[in-house]
Motif scaffolding. Structure first.
Motif, PDB file in Angstrom:
ATOM      1  N   CYS A  76       0.857  -1.182   0.000  1.00 55.35           N
ATOM      2  CA  CYS A  76       0.000   0.000   0.000  1.00 55.35           C
ATOM      3  C   CYS A  76       0.896   1.236   0.000  1.00 55.35           C
ATOM      4  O   CYS A  76       1.798   1.363   0.829  1.00 55.35           O
ATOM      5  N   LEU A 101       0.118   4.149   0.868  1.00 51.55           N
ATOM      6  CA  LEU A 101      -0.158   5.051   1.979  1.00 51.55           C
ATOM      7  C   LEU A 101       0.363   4.507   3.306  1.00 51.55           C
ATOM      8  O   LEU A 101       1.114   5.175   3.994  1.00 51.55           O
ATOM      9  N   CYS A 102      -0.023   3.287   3.645  1.00 51.21           N
ATOM     10  CA  CYS A 102       0.343   2.758   4.966  1.00 51.21           C
ATOM     11  C   CYS A 102       1.506   1.774   4.930  1.00 51.21           C
ATOM     12  O   CYS A 102       2.057   1.430   5.967  1.00 51.21           O
ATOM     13  N   LEU A 153      -3.470   0.849  -3.245  1.00 50.39           N
ATOM     14  CA  LEU A 153      -3.992   1.061  -1.896  1.00 50.39           C
ATOM     15  C   LEU A 153      -4.628  -0.207  -1.346  1.00 50.39           C
ATOM     16  O   LEU A 153      -5.260  -0.966  -2.089  1.00 50.39           O
ATOM     17  N   SER A 195      -8.487  -0.451   3.443  1.00 55.99           N
ATOM     18  CA  SER A 195      -8.680   0.591   4.451  1.00 55.99           C
ATOM     19  C   SER A 195      -8.268   1.965   3.917  1.00 55.99           C
ATOM     20  O   SER A 195      -9.005   2.950   4.048  1.00 55.99           O
ATOM     21  N   CYS A 196      -7.106   2.046   3.298  1.00 51.59           N
ATOM     22  CA  CYS A 196      -6.633   3.321   2.748  1.00 51.59           C
ATOM     23  C   CYS A 196      -7.489   3.757   1.562  1.00 51.59           C
ATOM     24  O   CYS A 196      -7.703   4.952   1.343  1.00 51.59           O
ATOM     25  N   HIS A 197      -8.006   2.788   0.825  1.00 52.90           N
ATOM     26  CA  HIS A 197      -8.898   3.110  -0.294  1.00 52.90           C
ATOM     27  C   HIS A 197     -10.153   3.804   0.222  1.00 52.90           C
ATOM     28  O   HIS A 197     -10.596   4.815  -0.347  1.00 52.90           O
ATOM     29  N   LYS A 216     -10.435   5.513   3.014  1.00 52.50           N
ATOM     30  CA  LYS A 216     -10.037   6.849   3.481  1.00 52.50           C
ATOM     31  C   LYS A 216      -9.872   7.796   2.294  1.00 52.50           C
ATOM     32  O   LYS A 216     -10.273   8.961   2.357  1.00 52.50           O
TER      33      LYS A 216
END
Length: 104
Positions: free
Chosen positions: A6, A8-9, A75, A78-80, A82
């Motif tokens: 991911c 993002l995270c 992503l 979860s990040c998707h 967000k």
């Protein structure tokens, strides 16, 4: 085997888990009021064909000189979620109220 994480995270995205791809394109806009009668009279099909031929050999991305910039992110679910709630990160920016630091 291709490995994804991911963007993002940093979570590992295994083959069984869903992975979401976000593509963003930034390019100059145009003002429709700036189109002249001469623009409408010109035949632009040859110019379009030339651009398509060039992209075929040079890659699918238009040159940076034209003001185009493309981004691609992988992503996790979860990040998707967000990202879908706040794609421009406005809530994050608002949460950093710099006036709190002005008294330092």
């Amino acid at each position: 085997m291709v490995h994804f994480t991911c963007d993002l995270c940093g979570k590992d995205l295994c083959a069984e888990a869903p992975r979401y791809v976000v593509k963003i394109a930034a390019y100059p806009g145009f003002d429709p009021d700036q189109i002249t009668d001469e623009d409408l009279e010109d035949d632009h099909m040859e110019a379009v064909a030339e651009v398509l031929r060039n992209e075929q050999y040079e890659g699918a991305e238009p040159s940076q000189e034209e003001g185009y910039r493309g981004f691609r992110y992988d992503l996790c679910p979860s990040c998707h979620q967000k990202f879908l709630k706040d794609p421009l990160g406005k809530d994050l920016i608002r949460s950093f109220d710099l006036s709190d630091f002005s008294n330092n």
